[in-house]
Write a protein that holds these residues in place. Structure first.
Motif, PDB file in Angstrom:
ATOM      1  N   UNK A 160       0.813  -1.208   0.000  1.00 34.07           N
ATOM      2  CA  UNK A 160       0.000   0.000   0.000  1.00 34.07           C
ATOM      3  C   UNK A 160       0.855   1.272   0.000  1.00 34.07           C
ATOM      4  N   UNK A 161       2.193   1.126   0.019  1.00 33.71           N
ATOM      5  CA  UNK A 161       3.079   2.293   0.039  1.00 33.71           C
ATOM      6  C   UNK A 161       4.068   2.197  -1.126  1.00 33.71           C
ATOM      7  N   UNK A 162       3.665   2.597  -2.326  1.00 31.48           N
ATOM      8  CA  UNK A 162       4.596   2.601  -3.453  1.00 31.48           C
ATOM      9  C   UNK A 162       5.461   3.866  -3.436  1.00 31.48           C
ATOM     10  N   UNK A 163       6.512   3.844  -4.182  1.00 31.35           N
ATOM     11  CA  UNK A 163       7.376   5.013  -4.314  1.00 31.35           C
ATOM     12  C   UNK A 163       6.587   6.215  -4.823  1.00 31.35           C
ATOM     13  N   UNK A 164       5.536   5.950  -5.562  1.00 29.83           N
ATOM     14  CA  UNK A 164       4.676   7.008  -6.087  1.00 29.83           C
ATOM     15  C   UNK A 164       4.057   7.860  -4.974  1.00 29.83           C
ATOM     16  N   UNK A 165       4.044   7.351  -3.740  1.00 30.44           N
ATOM     17  CA  UNK A 165       3.448   8.101  -2.640  1.00 30.44           C
ATOM     18  C   UNK A 165       4.312   9.281  -2.216  1.00 30.44           C
ATOM     19  N   UNK A 166       5.566   9.318  -2.636  1.00 26.35           N
ATOM     20  CA  UNK A 166       6.451  10.431  -2.324  1.00 26.35           C
ATOM     21  C   UNK A 166       6.264  11.564  -3.312  1.00 26.35           C
ATOM     22  N   UNK A 167       6.653  12.765  -2.903  1.00 29.55           N
ATOM     23  CA  UNK A 167       6.697  13.887  -3.837  1.00 29.55           C
ATOM     24  C   UNK A 167       7.654  13.539  -4.976  1.00 29.55           C
ATOM     25  N   UNK A 168       7.403  14.101  -6.154  1.00 27.53           N
ATOM     26  CA  UNK A 168       8.144  13.667  -7.339  1.00 27.53           C
ATOM     27  C   UNK A 168       9.656  13.793  -7.187  1.00 27.53           C
ATOM     28  N   UNK A 169      10.135  14.925  -6.694  1.00 33.96           N
ATOM     29  CA  UNK A 169      11.584  15.124  -6.604  1.00 33.96           C
ATOM     30  C   UNK A 169      12.234  14.052  -5.722  1.00 33.96           C
ATOM     31  N   UNK A 170      11.618  13.757  -4.581  1.00 30.85           N
ATOM     32  CA  UNK A 170      12.150  12.743  -3.682  1.00 30.85           C
ATOM     33  C   UNK A 170      12.026  11.354  -4.307  1.00 30.85           C
ATOM     34  N   UNK A 171      10.901  11.096  -4.977  1.00 31.60           N
ATOM     35  CA  UNK A 171      10.694   9.796  -5.607  1.00 31.60           C
ATOM     36  C   UNK A 171      11.726   9.547  -6.696  1.00 31.60           C
ATOM     37  N   UNK A 192       7.248   8.530 -16.340  1.00 27.32           N
ATOM     38  CA  UNK A 192       6.361   8.358 -15.194  1.00 27.32           C
ATOM     39  C   UNK A 192       5.684   9.680 -14.821  1.00 27.32           C
ATOM     40  N   UNK A 193       4.519   9.585 -14.159  1.00 28.50           N
ATOM     41  CA  UNK A 193       3.755  10.751 -13.693  1.00 28.50           C
ATOM     42  C   UNK A 193       3.513  11.749 -14.824  1.00 28.50           C
ATOM     43  N   UNK A 194       3.160  11.230 -15.973  1.00 31.02           N
ATOM     44  CA  UNK A 194       3.006  12.068 -17.160  1.00 31.02           C
ATOM     45  C   UNK A 194       1.864  13.071 -17.011  1.00 31.02           C
ATOM     46  N   UNK A 195       0.785  12.670 -16.356  1.00 26.23           N
ATOM     47  CA  UNK A 195      -0.335  13.590 -16.167  1.00 26.23           C
ATOM     48  C   UNK A 195       0.089  14.804 -15.350  1.00 26.23           C
ATOM     49  N   UNK A 196       0.870  14.559 -14.307  1.00 24.15           N
ATOM     50  CA  UNK A 196       1.348  15.659 -13.469  1.00 24.15           C
ATOM     51  C   UNK A 196       2.263  16.579 -14.261  1.00 24.15           C
ATOM     52  N   UNK A 197       3.137  15.979 -15.049  1.00 21.46           N
ATOM     53  CA  UNK A 197       4.057  16.772 -15.863  1.00 21.46           C
ATOM     54  C   UNK A 197       3.294  17.635 -16.866  1.00 21.46           C
ATOM     55  N   UNK A 198       2.279  17.066 -17.501  1.00 22.07           N
ATOM     56  CA  UNK A 198       1.520  17.795 -18.508  1.00 22.07           C
ATOM     57  C   UNK A 198       0.771  18.972 -17.906  1.00 22.07           C
ATOM     58  N   UNK A 199       0.401  18.857 -16.637  1.00 26.52           N
ATOM     59  CA  UNK A 199      -0.360  19.925 -15.984  1.00 26.52           C
ATOM     60  C   UNK A 199       0.536  21.006 -15.392  1.00 26.52           C
ATOM     61  N   UNK A 200       1.830  20.821 -15.446  1.00 28.29           N
ATOM     62  CA  UNK A 200       2.748  21.786 -14.850  1.00 28.29           C
ATOM     63  C   UNK A 200       2.962  22.974 -15.795  1.00 28.29           C
TER      64      UNK A 200
END
Length: 312
Positions: free
Chosen positions: A126-137, A245-253
């Motif tokens: 239940x705790x993937x690396x994705x749970x961290x903020x992007x820079x830390x991940x 990875x996290x393409x949706x977040x990147x696109x919204x930045x």
């Protein structure tokens, strides 16, 4: 005495994926899972606790414990023949940067040739690396990849990156004729040209599908990799999946084009690989994912990946 999870049913994501892309053998495996799971648990003297939800698209994972000593484990049932390469890679890593395959002297552990079953160390699913903020991940991810990248052992059974890339190129040539992909032709050409320029990056054992969702929190290490699709070749190929990875977040930045290029450059620098090689593999993987989405009728997902490819 072992038992299957109460009201056991195959997770919807696994069912949908196998029905959409599976071979006849995969479909038969899917239909037999409700019978196979209790048998595999009984073979190993395990008591099931719960299924991993929503689970993966190619396997079923059940959290369990040993009936004799209550030690927590995870039992993974894979599509036919899919577990052999994964098990071989986990043996090479032997817990260094990856989930531990519990074979050794444990009766019934390791891959089951008939059933594609892997007995694994229990992680915190239940705790993937994705749970961290992007820079830390991203920092944790590159550190983990450095641990996974080891020279391929002599006589290894793993697919070569050259073979996988050739299959990808063939797939692109087939799918570029899809009506929805007509506007993607220039990017397809560029991806294939980039592949030709990628060069030989050595014979390294790669995870093959490394992303933030494929690293989980653990007790003996902050993060461990899971679910490899191992192959041997250029380390930049592994890094390319992480760039995507996290393409949706990147696109919204703000300024996504510049953000995409900075991400690629920073990841390449973090592991001391040439950015151009990382770009080549990233472009190929992005365009392949886009055309795959078009083939599946997911135009939104396809267009986002093509847009990302154009930013590079």
């Amino acid at each position: 005495m072992s038992a299957q999870p109460a009201r056991f049913s195959v997770p919807a994501r696994l069912t949908e994926s196998v029905r959409a892309t599976g071979s006849p053998a995969d479909l038969a495996w899917l239909a037999g899972l409700p019978r196979a799971l209790p048998a595999r648990l009984a073979d190993r003297g395990l008591v099931a606790e719960r299924l991993a939800e929503p689970g993966g698209r190619g396997s079923l994972v059940v959290f369990a414990h040993r009936a004799d000593d209550l030690a927590p484990v995870a039992l993974k049932l894979t599509r036919p023949s899919a577990g052999a390469a994964e098990a071989a890679a986990l043996r090479v890593w032997a817990g260094r940067g990856a989930v531990l395959l519990l074979d050794g002297s444990d009766e019934g552990a390791g891959p089951d040739a008939a059933g594609g079953a892997l007995l694994l160390e229990r992680l915190h699913g239940e705790i993937p690396l994705r749970s961290l903020a992007e820079a830390k991940a991203m920092l944790e991810a590159t550190s983990l990849l450095r641990r996974l990248w080891v020279p391929a052992p002599p006589g290894h059974p793993f697919e070569s990156l050259a073979d996988r890339a050739a299959a990808t190129a063939s797939r692109l040539a087939e799918r570029r004729s899809l009506p929805a992909a007509a506007d993607a032709a220039p990017l397809v050409d560029e991806a294939l040209e980039a592949l030709a320029l990628a060069g030989d990056g050595g014979d390294w054992l790669l995870h093959g599908d490394f992303q933030h969702g494929r690293a989980l929190a653990a007790d003996r290490s902050p993060w461990l990799a899971v679910a490899p699709r191992p192959l041997v070749g250029d380390r930049a190929y592994d890094l390319a999946r992480l760039v995507l990875d996290r393409l949706d977040t990147l696109a919204a930045s703000p300024g996504p084009r510049g953000a995409a290029r900075r991400r690629l450059a920073r990841l390449a620098e973090a592991v001391e690989l040439p950015a151009e090689r990382v770009r080549a593999w990233t472009l190929l993987r992005a365009v392949d994912a886009a055309l795959g989405a078009f083939a599946a009728g997911d135009a939104g997902r396809a267009e986002l990946r093509l847009e990302f490819a154009s930013w590079l």
